[in-house]
Design an enzyme around this catalytic site. Structure first.
Site, mmCIF file in Angstrom:
data_model
loop_
_atom_site.group_PDB
_atom_site.id
_atom_site.type_symbol
_atom_site.label_atom_id
_atom_site.label_comp_id
_atom_site.label_asym_id
_atom_site.label_seq_id
_atom_site.Cartn_x
_atom_site.Cartn_y
_atom_site.Cartn_z
ATOM 1 N N TYR A 18 0.800 -0.929 -5.752
ATOM 2 C CA TYR A 18 1.818 -0.150 -5.032
ATOM 3 C C TYR A 18 2.472 0.925 -5.900
ATOM 4 O O TYR A 18 3.212 1.759 -5.396
ATOM 5 C CB TYR A 18 2.924 -1.071 -4.499
ATOM 6 C CG TYR A 18 2.460 -2.028 -3.432
ATOM 7 C CD1 TYR A 18 2.128 -1.579 -2.159
ATOM 8 C CD2 TYR A 18 2.351 -3.393 -3.697
ATOM 9 C CE1 TYR A 18 1.698 -2.459 -1.173
ATOM 10 C CE2 TYR A 18 1.922 -4.284 -2.714
ATOM 11 C CZ TYR A 18 1.601 -3.811 -1.461
ATOM 12 O OH TYR A 18 1.178 -4.678 -0.481
ATOM 13 N N HIS A 23 6.089 4.807 -0.916
ATOM 14 C CA HIS A 23 7.236 3.912 -0.722
ATOM 15 C C HIS A 23 7.948 3.603 -2.043
ATOM 16 O O HIS A 23 9.077 3.124 -2.040
ATOM 17 C CB HIS A 23 6.744 2.611 -0.079
ATOM 18 C CG HIS A 23 7.633 2.075 1.006
ATOM 19 N ND1 HIS A 23 8.671 2.784 1.581
ATOM 20 C CD2 HIS A 23 7.645 0.861 1.630
ATOM 21 C CE1 HIS A 23 9.261 2.035 2.509
ATOM 22 N NE2 HIS A 23 8.661 0.871 2.551
ATOM 23 N N PHE A 69 9.650 -7.937 -2.629
ATOM 24 C CA PHE A 69 9.063 -6.905 -1.781
ATOM 25 C C PHE A 69 10.194 -6.082 -1.178
ATOM 26 O O PHE A 69 11.355 -6.499 -1.171
ATOM 27 C CB PHE A 69 8.114 -7.510 -0.744
ATOM 28 C CG PHE A 69 6.748 -7.746 -1.329
ATOM 29 C CD1 PHE A 69 5.811 -6.722 -1.356
ATOM 30 C CD2 PHE A 69 6.434 -8.958 -1.910
ATOM 31 C CE1 PHE A 69 4.569 -6.909 -1.939
ATOM 32 C CE2 PHE A 69 5.191 -9.163 -2.495
ATOM 33 C CZ PHE A 69 4.253 -8.136 -2.509
ATOM 34 N N ASN A 71 11.380 -5.323 1.691
ATOM 35 C CA ASN A 71 12.281 -5.839 2.727
ATOM 36 C C ASN A 71 13.214 -6.929 2.218
ATOM 37 O O ASN A 71 14.031 -7.450 2.970
ATOM 38 C CB ASN A 71 11.490 -6.326 3.946
ATOM 39 C CG ASN A 71 10.527 -7.446 3.607
ATOM 40 O OD1 ASN A 71 10.240 -7.694 2.438
ATOM 41 N ND2 ASN A 71 10.034 -8.129 4.617
ATOM 42 N N ASN A 117 13.311 -0.465 5.545
ATOM 43 C CA ASN A 117 13.538 -1.912 5.392
ATOM 44 C C ASN A 117 14.275 -2.284 4.115
ATOM 45 O O ASN A 117 15.003 -3.273 4.086
ATOM 46 C CB ASN A 117 12.209 -2.669 5.466
ATOM 47 C CG ASN A 117 11.669 -2.704 6.882
ATOM 48 O OD1 ASN A 117 12.435 -2.655 7.845
ATOM 49 N ND2 ASN A 117 10.360 -2.769 7.016
#
Length: 196
Positions: A18, A23, A69, A71, A117
């Protein structure tokens, strides 16, 4: 008038897969600030994230990249803020922003989560307090809401990535102005910047 920010949070998903996704743009600001100040971010399990501390204009500024993560970001922010007795209005959260094009950044105080989120969880874990600062880093929008999840978890094409990285660098410089001279002056600087 200077602005008292005691915690800068860069939102991200953990793991190398990631690291370069859109993001994770918020984390790039924290990483760049740590690099500029020659500080190594350390994994702190009790804060559920990578943390560091720098001095800016004689004041302590804590750095945090949650390793939960996205969220669950609020868990990390709440743990560190509680430990150091940092109020919501002394926190700035850097995050990716679909509603701004790549190469644009904006400072903002308060507001909703706009479907993000990470912000949603931070607001929830702060007892619904929305008064923290945000550094919104434009990543653009894929054009349809059904494409958003794949888009934010994808890597930007080289030209867009250059624009995002340029605004990350400018954000670090503008943050210095915010901490020294206050929000309006920092907004004047960052909001007139556009990476081409």
């Amino acid at each position: 008038m200077s602005q008292q920010i005691k915690l800068l949070v860069g939102l991200a998903n953990p793991g190398p897969e990631y690291a370069k996704t859109r993001h994770n743009a918020g984390a790039w600001v924290v990483e760049e600030l740590a690099r500029v100040h020659n500080v190594t971010l350390k994994n702190e399990p009790k804060f559920f994230g990578l943390t560091g501390r720098i001095m800016v204009h004689g004041e302590d500024l804590r750095l945090l990249i949650p390793t939960t993560f996205m969220n669950l970001s609020g868990k990390a922010v709440a743990a560190l803020a509680k430990f150091y007795q940092i109020k919501p209005e002394e926190i700035m959260v850097a995050h990716d922003e679909l509603d701004l094009p790549p190469g644009i950044g904006k400072f903002k105080k308060g507001g909703g989560h706009g479907g993000h989120n990470g912000l949603k969880d931070i607001i929830s874990k702060q007892g619904n307090n929305k008064e923290f600062y945000r550094l919104r880093l434009g990543i653009g929008h894929p054009g349809h809401k059904d494409k958003v999840a794949g888009y934010v978890l994808g890597k930007a094409p080289a030209k867009e990535q250059e624009c995002i990285e340029a605004v990350v660098d400018e954000s670090v410089r503008s943050l210095d102005i915010l901490l020294k001279d206050g929000l309006p002056k920092a907004q004047n600087r960052l909001h007139t910047f556009k990476a081409e």
